[in-house]
Scaffold this active site. Structure first.
Site, PDB file in Angstrom:
ATOM      1  N   CYS A  84       0.837  -1.202   0.000  1.00 10.20           N
ATOM      2  CA  CYS A  84       0.000   0.000   0.000  1.00 10.20           C
ATOM      3  C   CYS A  84       0.871   1.251   0.000  1.00 10.20           C
ATOM      4  O   CYS A  84       1.791   1.369   0.819  1.00 10.20           O
ATOM      5  CB  CYS A  84      -0.914  -0.005   1.214  1.00 10.20           C
ATOM      6  SG  CYS A  84      -2.023   1.414   1.289  1.00 10.20           S
ATOM      7  N   GLY A 123      -2.698  -6.306 -10.530  1.00 10.01           N
ATOM      8  CA  GLY A 123      -2.459  -5.024 -11.164  1.00 10.01           C
ATOM      9  C   GLY A 123      -2.940  -4.975 -12.603  1.00 10.01           C
ATOM     10  O   GLY A 123      -2.407  -5.694 -13.450  1.00 10.01           O
TER      11      GLY A 123
END
Length: 333
Positions: free
Chosen positions: A101, A213
């Protein structure tokens, strides 16, 4: 040596990413109705909040959600061990350490993507977590941060952390730029490097590696699985267009079942919604996760608008959902 195939590792062939403010227990209940097999993740919860906060509220989940994993944020091995023990006592199937993150808050707290710069600390953390756990401990990471060279950083990170006993990683195939990009920009701007993730699998075939992703469809997911990766994690697409990603997942990715139907999913959600509202919950807490169910279908805009306009009315409950559904079924008739 091939990657060991445990039931949880099999579920990780397709997982829904941990997403702050999105993958709460209501969202996970919806997603579980759409796929019986995909591995579901909580939002990230800090180890400190688990140990010192309202644990029952933070970690609440429904038994129907299994297999479900708790994602923890933190960098204190002792605190992470305590939080892991609590998660195990509550019945979570996996505990995942967030090393990906990019938000400012996690940088100041010394967890998230900044941990890509401290692989030995990550190794100490997961070692302590594994000592406290009776379920798998896993890691979600980036390929690197800022000016790091991912071709050097990522293999070193995987070596050091797997040396502490972790054999399952999810790799977000982008760098995180902690200086100069917002968390939102970090989800889109840094270029994807799927080839590097594949190279890591070829280099360490004994590790269970999932790619994350920019993946939006089951066709893309299957391409990665066919190429030899062990799993695929899908984030925003699974949230905004769950029917496209999840309704066919059991049949296509897990070879078990037939494609589902979004209308049936709405009806299956009604008892859950009725119980939630009956216990004093607000309708919108559940239906906000259902807005994308009919993405791309006739009536989708009317479905979203009806829910958005009526969920806050006094006494709003399942009838609001049924009325919204009518806009879809009338156009399909």
């Amino acid at each position: 040596m091939k990657t060991p195939q445990t039931p949880l590792a099999h579920a990780a062939r397709l997982s829904v990413a941990p997403m702050m403010d999105w993958t709460d227990r209501h969202c996970r209940h919806l997603h579980r109705l759409m796929s019986r097999h995909a591995l579901l993740y909580t939002e990230m919860v800090t180890a400190a909040a688990v140990v010192h906060g309202d644990t029952a509220r933070l970690l609440a989940y429904g038994q129907a959600e299994h297999p479900v994993a708790l994602q923890l944020g933190g960098s204190d091995p002792a605190l992470l061990a305590q939080a892991t023990r609590i998660a195990c006592d509550m019945g979570y199937d996996e505990v995942n350490l967030n090393c990906g993150c990019p938000s400012d808050r996690v940088q100041s707290g010394r967890f998230g993507a900044i941990l890509m710069t401290e692989p030995d600390l990550v190794a100490a953390c997961v070692r302590a977590m594994r000592d406290a756990a009776d379920v798998p401990v896993t890691v979600k990471c980036r390929i690197g941060v800022d000016d790091q060279d991912p071709t050097h950083v990522l293999p070193d990170f995987l070596d050091r952390v797997s040396g502490a006993g972790v054999d399952r990683f999810t790799i977000h195939a982008r760098k995180a730029w902690l200086q100069g990009l917002s968390p939102k920009e970090n989800r889109d701007i840094p270029p994807l490097d799927y080839d590097l993730v594949m190279a890591m699998k070829n280099r360490a075939p004994h590790l269970h590696l999932s790619v994350n992703g920019g993946i939006a469809t089951l066709d893309q997911a299957q391409t990665f699985l066919d190429a030899g990766l062990d799993g695929v994690m899908i984030g925003r697409a699974a949230y905004h267009d769950p029917s496209t990603v999840l309704l066919d997942a059991d049949a296509r990715i897990f070879g078990d079942g037939t494609p589902g139907d979004a209308v049936q999913i709405v009806h299956a959600m009604l008892p859950y919604i009725d119980a939630h509202v009956g216990q004093g919950g607000r309708l919108g807490q559940v239906t906000r996760h259902m807005l994308g169910l009919f993405q791309g279908r006739p009536g989708a805009r009317l479905w979203r608008r009806h829910l958005s306009e009526h969920v806050h009315e006094d006494g709003a409950g399942v009838q609001v959902v049924l009325d919204a559904l009518g806009h879809v079924t009338e156009l399909a008739a």
